[in-house]
Structure formats: structure tokens, C-alpha cells
Design a protein around this motif. Structure first.
Motif, PDB file in Angstrom:
ATOM      1  N   SER A  15       0.821  -1.211   0.000  1.00 44.82           N
ATOM      2  CA  SER A  15       0.000   0.000   0.000  1.00 44.82           C
ATOM      3  C   SER A  15       0.858   1.266   0.000  1.00 44.82           C
ATOM      4  CB  SER A  15      -0.938   0.001   1.204  1.00 44.82           C
ATOM      5  OG  SER A  15      -0.184   0.024   2.403  1.00 44.82           O
ATOM      6  N   ALA A  16       2.075   1.196   0.510  1.00 42.96           N
ATOM      7  CA  ALA A  16       2.957   2.364   0.575  1.00 42.96           C
ATOM      8  C   ALA A  16       3.902   2.446  -0.619  1.00 42.96           C
ATOM      9  CB  ALA A  16       3.762   2.331   1.868  1.00 42.96           C
ATOM     10  N   ILE A  19       3.974   5.687  -2.825  1.00 42.94           N
ATOM     11  CA  ILE A  19       4.572   6.848  -2.156  1.00 42.94           C
ATOM     12  C   ILE A  19       6.087   6.731  -2.175  1.00 42.94           C
ATOM     13  CG2 ILE A  19       4.744   8.097   0.041  1.00 42.94           C
ATOM     14  CD1 ILE A  19       1.924   6.851   0.678  1.00 42.94           C
ATOM     15  N   VAL A  42       1.231   5.814   8.044  1.00 40.20           N
ATOM     16  CA  VAL A  42       1.450   6.180   6.640  1.00 40.20           C
ATOM     17  C   VAL A  42       0.239   5.775   5.806  1.00 40.20           C
ATOM     18  CG1 VAL A  42       2.857   5.738   4.585  1.00 40.20           C
ATOM     19  CG2 VAL A  42       3.964   6.089   6.797  1.00 40.20           C
ATOM     20  N   ASP A  43      -0.272   4.576   6.038  1.00 39.97           N
ATOM     21  CA  ASP A  43      -1.434   4.086   5.295  1.00 39.97           C
ATOM     22  C   ASP A  43      -2.652   4.979   5.539  1.00 39.97           C
ATOM     23  OD1 ASP A  43      -2.700   2.073   3.589  1.00 39.97           O
ATOM     24  OD2 ASP A  43      -3.822   1.530   5.409  1.00 39.97           O
ATOM     25  N   ALA A  46      -2.171   8.314   3.803  1.00 34.24           N
ATOM     26  CA  ALA A  46      -2.313   8.173   2.350  1.00 34.24           C
ATOM     27  C   ALA A  46      -3.789   8.093   1.966  1.00 34.24           C
ATOM     28  CB  ALA A  46      -1.568   6.940   1.866  1.00 34.24           C
ATOM     29  N   LYS A  47      -4.586   7.435   2.792  1.00 35.16           N
ATOM     30  CA  LYS A  47      -6.024   7.356   2.512  1.00 35.16           C
ATOM     31  C   LYS A  47      -6.682   8.722   2.693  1.00 35.16           C
ATOM     32  CE  LYS A  47      -6.498   2.490   3.596  1.00 35.16           C
ATOM     33  NZ  LYS A  47      -6.853   1.503   4.591  1.00 35.16           N
ATOM     34  N   SER A  49      -5.051  11.961   2.639  1.00 37.15           N
ATOM     35  CA  SER A  49      -4.527  13.034   1.796  1.00 37.15           C
ATOM     36  C   SER A  49      -4.148  12.583   0.394  1.00 37.15           C
ATOM     37  CB  SER A  49      -3.297  13.658   2.466  1.00 37.15           C
ATOM     38  OG  SER A  49      -3.650  14.207   3.713  1.00 37.15           O
ATOM     39  N   PRO A  51      -1.664   9.526  -1.903  1.00 39.88           N
ATOM     40  CA  PRO A  51      -0.230   9.249  -2.022  1.00 39.88           C
ATOM     41  C   PRO A  51       0.538  10.332  -2.765  1.00 39.88           C
ATOM     42  CG  PRO A  51      -1.528   7.671  -3.300  1.00 39.88           C
ATOM     43  CD  PRO A  51      -2.485   8.500  -2.522  1.00 39.88           C
ATOM     44  N   ASP A  52      -0.103  10.978  -3.745  1.00 37.31           N
ATOM     45  CA  ASP A  52       0.597  12.030  -4.487  1.00 37.31           C
ATOM     46  C   ASP A  52       0.916  13.225  -3.596  1.00 37.31           C
ATOM     47  OD1 ASP A  52       0.442  10.477  -6.761  1.00 37.31           O
ATOM     48  OD2 ASP A  52      -1.322  11.508  -7.558  1.00 37.31           O
ATOM     49  N   LEU A  54       1.294  13.150  -0.302  1.00 34.39           N
ATOM     50  CA  LEU A  54       2.334  12.742   0.643  1.00 34.39           C
ATOM     51  C   LEU A  54       3.699  12.775  -0.023  1.00 34.39           C
ATOM     52  CD1 LEU A  54      -0.048  11.961   2.463  1.00 34.39           C
ATOM     53  CD2 LEU A  54       1.147   9.847   2.973  1.00 34.39           C
ATOM     54  N   TRP A  79       3.553  15.014   7.074  1.00 34.56           N
ATOM     55  CA  TRP A  79       2.367  14.393   6.509  1.00 34.56           C
ATOM     56  C   TRP A  79       1.142  14.568   7.414  1.00 34.56           C
ATOM     57  CZ3 TRP A  79       5.149   9.224   5.012  1.00 34.56           C
ATOM     58  CH2 TRP A  79       5.877   9.425   3.833  1.00 34.56           C
TER      59      TRP A  79
END
Length: 131
Positions: A15-16, A19, A42-43, A46-47, A49, A51-52, A54, A79
Motif C-alpha cells: 500500500s505504501a 509513495i 502512513v497508510d 495516504a487514505k 490526503s 499518495p501524491d 504525501l 504528513w
């Protein structure tokens, strides 16, 4: 999720991966051996904000840090301060770049502000050439 694989090699959750790949592709090389709880953060970020966002924030933070960044843990605080991703279909007023006034490159310019603008334009051109 495990913190590390064999002998200190970071295990990056799938999932990361987007990023990590974007940050690495931008030339920001850091250690990614985060604790499992940090990967969950982090996950979640990312959900929230995206991944782009971050990746872009991490690259900006790394470039602002004059001492260099050696570990991805450095990005967590940055982040966490990011806003949620804009709702689907949201655009800037009057379209993207509406608040930008193009400069005439042939007009004579003087002073430090003009020199700074020239340096910034050269840096942006170099960044675009790398992409």
C-alpha cells in the motif's frame, strides 16, 4: 507487517509502494525501515490526503532541509499536518494557474527580486527536465 526483513532490509508494504517510489524517483533517498505502527500511520495518511500529496510534501520537506534527510520517519510530522485530499472534481477558482501572471522574458529586469526569479525559473526548468 514486519519492521524489517532479512538483516536490516526494509520491508515496504504494498500500500505504501506508490509513495516510496515517487519519493525515490524524485531523488530523495532515505531509509524506509519504519515500525509497524508507523506504517499504519502512513497508510491512514495516504487514505486521507492521497499518495501524491504525501510524496510531494516529502520531496519539498527533504529539499528544504539543508542537513539532508536520512530516514522516512522525518516525513511523518509533515504528513500529519497535510489537509485531506480535495473532493473529486474540485478545481481552483477560474481554473488551474488562474492566479499566475506570466512575465515577459524580453523585458529588462533589475535588482535582487529579478535575480531570484531567474534562479527559480532555472531551477524549475531543471526539475521539469528531470521528470
Amino acid at each position: 507487517m514486519r519492521e524489517e526483513g532479512r538483516a536490516g532490509v526494509a520491508v515496504i508494504p504494498d500500500s505504501a509502494r506508490p509513495i516510496v517510489d515517487q519519493i525515490t524517483a524524485a531523488g530523495v533517498i532515505v531509509a524506509w525501515n519504519l515500525a509497524p505502527a508507523e506504517w499504519f500511520i502512513v497508510d491512514a495518511l495516504a487514505k486521507r490526503s492521497g499518495p501524491d500529496m504525501l510524496a510531494a510534501a516529502a520531496v519539498q520537506a527533504a529539499r528544504r532541509n539543508r542537513n539532508g534527510v536520512s530516514h522516512a520517519r522525518y516525513f511523518l510530522r509533515t504528513w500529519q499536518a497535510l489537509p485531506p485530499a480535495p473532493a473529486e472534481g474540485t478545481t481552483a477558482p477560474n481554473g488551474p494557474g488562474a492566479d499566475v501572471i506570466p512575465l515577459d522574458p524580453t523585458a529588462p529586469r533589475k535588482g535582487r527580486a529579478a535575480q531570484s526569479a531567474d534562479h527559480l525559473a532555472a531551477a524549475l526548468a531543471a526539475m521539469e527536465a528531470q521528470q
